[in-house]
Design a protein around this motif. Structure first.
Motif, mmCIF file in Angstrom:
data_model
loop_
_atom_site.group_PDB
_atom_site.id
_atom_site.type_symbol
_atom_site.label_atom_id
_atom_site.label_comp_id
_atom_site.label_asym_id
_atom_site.label_seq_id
_atom_site.Cartn_x
_atom_site.Cartn_y
_atom_site.Cartn_z
ATOM 1 N N LEU A 1 0.735 -1.300 0.032
ATOM 2 C CA LEU A 1 -0.018 0.201 -0.015
ATOM 3 C C LEU A 1 0.780 1.196 -0.013
ATOM 4 C CD1 LEU A 1 -2.820 -1.023 2.417
ATOM 5 C CD2 LEU A 1 -3.141 -0.669 -0.161
ATOM 6 N N ARG A 2 2.107 1.246 0.614
ATOM 7 C CA ARG A 2 2.859 2.377 0.677
ATOM 8 C C ARG A 2 3.881 2.616 -0.627
ATOM 9 N NH1 ARG A 2 8.125 2.786 2.565
ATOM 10 N NH2 ARG A 2 8.392 0.864 3.304
ATOM 11 N N LEU A 3 4.211 1.534 -1.235
ATOM 12 C CA LEU A 3 4.917 1.577 -2.250
ATOM 13 C C LEU A 3 4.085 1.788 -3.721
ATOM 14 C CD1 LEU A 3 7.577 -1.190 -1.679
ATOM 15 C CD2 LEU A 3 7.897 1.331 -1.589
ATOM 16 N N ALA A 4 2.916 1.120 -3.863
ATOM 17 C CA ALA A 4 2.129 1.073 -5.197
ATOM 18 C C ALA A 4 1.987 2.477 -5.571
ATOM 19 C CB ALA A 4 0.726 0.499 -4.877
ATOM 20 N N PRO A 5 1.550 3.503 -4.741
ATOM 21 C CA PRO A 5 1.433 4.686 -5.502
ATOM 22 C C PRO A 5 2.644 5.398 -6.196
ATOM 23 C CG PRO A 5 0.411 4.784 -3.298
ATOM 24 C CD PRO A 5 0.964 3.637 -3.339
ATOM 25 N N TRP A 6 3.726 5.212 -5.418
ATOM 26 C CA TRP A 6 5.142 5.624 -6.074
ATOM 27 C C TRP A 6 5.425 5.052 -7.400
ATOM 28 C CZ3 TRP A 6 6.697 10.111 -4.088
ATOM 29 C CH2 TRP A 6 6.669 10.338 -2.870
ATOM 30 N N ALA B 1 6.147 7.174 -10.653
ATOM 31 C CA ALA B 1 7.292 7.010 -11.333
ATOM 32 C C ALA B 1 7.650 7.432 -12.710
ATOM 33 C CB ALA B 1 8.009 5.642 -10.882
ATOM 34 N N PRO B 2 6.696 6.681 -13.718
ATOM 35 C CA PRO B 2 6.776 7.403 -15.230
ATOM 36 C C PRO B 2 6.676 8.809 -15.384
ATOM 37 C CG PRO B 2 5.607 5.367 -14.972
ATOM 38 C CD PRO B 2 5.571 5.979 -13.380
ATOM 39 N N GLY B 3 5.618 9.342 -14.688
ATOM 40 C CA GLY B 3 5.241 10.602 -14.803
ATOM 41 C C GLY B 3 6.304 11.623 -14.209
ATOM 42 N N ALA B 4 6.899 11.265 -13.048
ATOM 43 C CA ALA B 4 7.713 12.178 -12.192
ATOM 44 C C ALA B 4 9.098 12.105 -13.173
ATOM 45 C CB ALA B 4 8.115 11.327 -10.943
ATOM 46 N N ALA B 5 9.538 10.716 -13.622
ATOM 47 C CA ALA B 5 10.574 10.852 -14.436
ATOM 48 C C ALA B 5 10.638 11.810 -15.774
ATOM 49 C CB ALA B 5 10.651 9.372 -15.041
ATOM 50 N N MET B 6 9.460 11.855 -16.379
ATOM 51 C CA MET B 6 9.194 12.629 -17.452
ATOM 52 C C MET B 6 9.362 14.064 -16.996
ATOM 53 S SD MET B 6 6.364 10.493 -19.925
ATOM 54 C CE MET B 6 6.702 11.878 -21.107
ATOM 55 N N PHE B 7 8.609 14.167 -15.948
ATOM 56 C CA PHE B 7 8.664 15.764 -15.161
ATOM 57 C C PHE B 7 10.141 16.243 -15.093
ATOM 58 C CE2 PHE B 7 8.179 19.054 -12.170
ATOM 59 C CZ PHE B 7 7.315 19.842 -12.725
#
Length: 295
Positions: free
Chosen positions: A10-15, A19-25
Motif C-alpha cells: 500500500l505504501r509503495l504502489a502509489p510511487w 514514477a513514469p510521470g515523475a521521470a518525464m517531469f
C-alpha cells in the motif's frame, strides 16, 4: 523480496504509478529549467563553443528597450487575462442551470476551447482586418472612420489579448462547471433554508467549495498570459515595429530567429519570465495554503 512487497504494498504502489510521470517531469521540465539558467551566463550561437560571460546578458537586459516593451506588454496581458476567471465562473453558473436549450448554449461556449490557437489567431486577424474586417466595418459605421487594430501601436496588444481571452474563458468555464457538479447539495439546501440567495449564496457557499477549481483556473491563466507566444506570432509577428512583443516572443526572436541566434541572451529572458511566473504562482499557492490551514 516478495514478503517485503506484501508488507509495504500500500505504501509503495502509489510511487510506482507516479514514477513514469515523475521521470518525464524531471527530464522535460526540471532539468531544462536548470540548463536554461546555466546557459544564461554564456554567449552561444547554438553551434560553436559557448563562452562564459557571467551576468553580462542580464546587464544588457537592463538597457534593452525591446525587453522593457515586452515586459510592459506581459504585465498588460496578465492584468487583462485574469478577467477570464470571473467571466468563466459566471458563464459556468449560467450553463449549470436546467433551462430549455442549455445543451446548445454549452456547445457554443465550449467551441472556442476545442479549436487551435492558430485558427483563433487567423479568425481574429480577419475580424480586425482593415477595409473588410467585421470589427473595422462596425467601428467605421459607428464613428465614420475604421481602426486597423493590428497596425496601431496603441491598440494592437489589446486586440491580441481579446483574441486570447476567447478560448481562455471557455477553458476556465469548463473547470468551473466541473467544480459546480461536485458542490455538496446539502450545504446549498441548508443555506437556502437560512435565507441565503443571490450574492450571499455565491460568496459564502458556492465559492468556498470552488477553491480547487479557482486555484487551477488562476494558475493556468497566469501561465497562459505569461507564455503568450502563438497569438503574437500569428497575428502580428511582434509588430508593428515591435510594439506587440511579449517576453516569450522576444526570447524566440533573440535565440532562434534569423535576427538573433543568441542562445544565452534568449535564456536570460526565459529565466526572467520564469521568475515572474513563479512569483505569481507561489504567492497564490501560499495564500491558498494559509486559507486552508486557518479553517
Amino acid at each position: 523480496m516478495t514478503s517485503y512487497w506484501k508488507r509495504n504494498q500500500l505504501r509503495l504502489a502509489p510511487w510506482l504509478f507516479l514514477a513514469p510521470g515523475a521521470a518525464m517531469f524531471l527530464v522535460y521540465v526540471i532539468i531544462p529549467i536548470f540548463q536554461s539558467l546555466s546557459l544564461s551566463f554564456y554567449d552561444w550561437d547554438g553551434l560553436g563553443d559557448a563562452t562564459y560571460i557571467g551576468t553580462a546578458n542580464y546587464v544588457e537586459l537592463l538597457d534593452d528597450e525591446a525587453f522593457y516593451t515586452s515586459l510592459k506588454n506581459n504585465v498588460i496581458w496578465l492584468a487583462l487575462y485574469l478577467l477570464a476567471v470571473p467571466a468563466g465562473l459566471f458563464i459556468a453558473i449560467f450553463l449549470n442551470q436546467t433551462v430549455r436549450g442549455i445543451r446548445i448554449y454549452k456547445s457554443l461556449f465550449f467551441f472556442p476551447f476545442v479549436i487551435s490557437q492558430v485558427v483563433v489567431g487567423l479568425m481574429f486577424s480577419w475580424f480586425y482586418a482593415p477595409n473588410f474586417g467585421l470589427f473595422y466595418k462596425l467601428i467605421e459605421w459607428l464613428t465614420g472612420d475604421g481602426i486597423a487594430i493590428l497596425a496601431d501601436e496603441k491598440y494592437v496588444t489589446y486586440g491580441i489579448i481579446v483574441a486570447g481571452l476567447w478560448p481562455q474563458i471557455a477553458y476556465v468555464m469548463i473547470l468551473y462547471i466541473t467544480g459546480l457538479n461536485n458542490i455538496a447539495p446539502d450545504q446549498v439546501e441548508a443555506a437556502r433554508l437560512d435565507g441565503a440567495k443571490g450574492w450571499k449564496m455565491l460568496w459564502h457557499v458556492i465559492l468556498p467549495q470552488l477553491r480547487p477549481a479557482t486555484f487551477i483556473a488562476v494558475v493556468v491563466t497566469v501561465i497562459g498570459a505569461l507564455r503568450s507566444f502563438d497569438l503574437v506570432s500569428i497575428m502580428t509577428d511582434g509588430g508593428p515595429w515591435g510594439s506587440s512583443r511579449v517576453l516569450s516572443f522576444y526570447m524566440y526572436e533573440q535565440a532562434l530567429s534569423e535576427y538573433g541566434f543568441r542562445m544565452g541572451y534568449g535564456a536570460a529572458i526565459a529565466v526572467v519570465l520564469f521568475a515572474i511566473m513563479m512569483v505569481f504562482i507561489s504567492g497564490f499557492i501560499w495564500k491558498m495554503w494559509r486559507d486552508e490551514t486557518e479553517r
